[in-house]
Design a protein around this motif. Structure first.
Motif, PDB file in Angstrom:
ATOM      1  N   GLN A  27      -0.622   8.373  -1.667  1.00 30.74           N
ATOM      2  CA  GLN A  27      -1.543   7.270  -1.364  1.00 30.74           C
ATOM      3  C   GLN A  27      -2.995   7.680  -1.634  1.00 30.74           C
ATOM      4  OE1 GLN A  27       0.438   4.415  -1.162  1.00 30.74           O
ATOM      5  NE2 GLN A  27      -0.707   3.813   0.644  1.00 30.74           N
ATOM      6  N   LEU A  65       4.132  11.133   0.939  1.00 30.06           N
ATOM      7  CA  LEU A  65       3.695   9.734   0.964  1.00 30.06           C
ATOM      8  C   LEU A  65       2.180   9.652   1.120  1.00 30.06           C
ATOM      9  CD1 LEU A  65       5.341   6.820   2.829  1.00 30.06           C
ATOM     10  CD2 LEU A  65       2.909   7.218   3.105  1.00 30.06           C
ATOM     11  N   LYS A 122      -5.548   4.638  -2.622  1.00 30.37           N
ATOM     12  CA  LYS A 122      -5.243   3.602  -1.640  1.00 30.37           C
ATOM     13  C   LYS A 122      -5.589   4.006  -0.214  1.00 30.37           C
ATOM     14  CE  LYS A 122      -1.464   1.653  -4.372  1.00 30.37           C
ATOM     15  NZ  LYS A 122      -0.022   1.401  -4.421  1.00 30.37           N
ATOM     16  N   THR A 123      -5.691   5.304   0.020  1.00 31.02           N
ATOM     17  CA  THR A 123      -5.924   5.823   1.362  1.00 31.02           C
ATOM     18  C   THR A 123      -6.877   7.007   1.278  1.00 31.02           C
ATOM     19  OG1 THR A 123      -3.666   5.212   1.992  1.00 31.02           O
ATOM     20  CG2 THR A 123      -4.791   6.752   3.440  1.00 31.02           C
ATOM     21  N   SER A 136       3.045  15.702   3.878  1.00 30.29           N
ATOM     22  CA  SER A 136       3.453  14.316   3.678  1.00 30.29           C
ATOM     23  C   SER A 136       3.221  13.902   2.221  1.00 30.29           C
ATOM     24  CB  SER A 136       2.674  13.374   4.606  1.00 30.29           C
ATOM     25  OG  SER A 136       2.937  12.029   4.263  1.00 30.29           O
ATOM     26  N   GLU A 161       2.598   8.335   8.698  1.00 33.03           N
ATOM     27  CA  GLU A 161       3.186   7.654   7.541  1.00 33.03           C
ATOM     28  C   GLU A 161       3.471   6.180   7.857  1.00 33.03           C
ATOM     29  OE1 GLU A 161       6.545   9.837   6.088  1.00 33.03           O
ATOM     30  OE2 GLU A 161       5.286  11.307   5.052  1.00 33.03           O
ATOM     31  N   TYR A 162       3.904   5.893   9.071  1.00 31.85           N
ATOM     32  CA  TYR A 162       4.128   4.507   9.478  1.00 31.85           C
ATOM     33  C   TYR A 162       2.816   3.721   9.406  1.00 31.85           C
ATOM     34  CZ  TYR A 162       5.408   0.475  12.322  1.00 31.85           C
ATOM     35  OH  TYR A 162       5.628  -0.811  12.763  1.00 31.85           O
ATOM     36  N   SER A 174       2.035   3.446   5.491  1.00 30.86           N
ATOM     37  CA  SER A 174       2.960   2.714   4.614  1.00 30.86           C
ATOM     38  C   SER A 174       3.356   1.344   5.158  1.00 30.86           C
ATOM     39  CB  SER A 174       4.221   3.554   4.366  1.00 30.86           C
ATOM     40  OG  SER A 174       4.936   3.752   5.567  1.00 30.86           O
ATOM     41  N   ALA A 196      -0.308  -0.400   6.472  1.00 32.44           N
ATOM     42  CA  ALA A 196      -1.273  -0.437   5.363  1.00 32.44           C
ATOM     43  C   ALA A 196      -2.682  -0.010   5.767  1.00 32.44           C
ATOM     44  CB  ALA A 196      -1.288  -1.828   4.720  1.00 32.44           C
TER      45      ALA A 196
END
Length: 198
Positions: A164, A160, A169-170, A158, A77-78, A81, A84
């Motif tokens: 994404q 998050l 975005k991911t 997750s 996640e780091y 988020s 990026a």
């Protein structure tokens, strides 16, 4: 970029990009990796080498059998988020000791395992059981199932990361690495455009 680097590695003509003093100085103030790579801790699976990358390219997280606990999820996640990273890669491989140990434990019972190795085996067990239920018996099939299971687990656990991916975005992909020839092949992808998988 990853697959092009892997082709160079397979061919024996690595370029060793981003491994000089200039890159070291450039990345000292901040990092901007293009991918999070979550792989197995196996000593033969050094991501920067097999994908011919360098300093600041990959945000690497490794555990035996690429098992995911809270620390792994937080690290991924780091990378997504805060750093990026638009790509998360789950990297498994043939002859994985964690998968082999899990298969043996399921055949013989968990009584022979102790300490935290038992925890690794317990976390790999759902993948091996899913492969068994699907009638998969070959090592490469079971490894691929474990890679798929890990990708789904990351997205399931997750919020998050799942958000994404849903937002475009991911992407999260699973690759299987072959120790003998050095090749990485796509096993599964979530959020990756179709043209990127060819």
């Amino acid at each position: 970029m990853l697959m092009a680097g892997n082709e160079r590695f397979i061919s024996g003509v690595p370029q060793h990009p981003n491994q000089d003093a200039a890159r070291r100085a450039e990345t000292a103030p901040a990092q901007h990796p293009f991918a999070v790579l979550f792989g197995c801790s196996d000593s033969r699976l050094a991501a920067e080498i097999i994908f011919d990358r360098g300093l600041g390219d990959l945000f690497v997280v490794r555990t035996a059998g690429h098992v995911a606990g809270p620390e792994v999820l937080g690290s991924i996640e780091y990378g997504v988020s805060v750093l990026a990273c638009p790509l998360v890669v789950v990297l498994g491989h043939d002859s994985c000791g964690a998968v082999a140990a899990t298969r043996a434990a399921l055949a013989d019972g968990l009584g022979n395992t102790s300490g935290y190795v038992r925890d690794v085996i317990e976390r790999v067990t759902p993948s091996v059981l899913a492969a068994r239920a699907a009638g998969l018996t070959q090592d490469d099939e079971i490894i691929a199932e474990h890679i798929r299971h890990t990708v789904e687990l990351l997205l399931d656990r997750s919020r998050l990361l799942a958000d994404q991916v849903d937002a475009g975005k991911t992407a999260v992909i699973g690759l299987s690495y072959q120790l003998a020839d050095g090749s990485a092949r796509l096993v599964t992808s979530r959020g990756l455009p179709a043209e990127a998988t060819t």
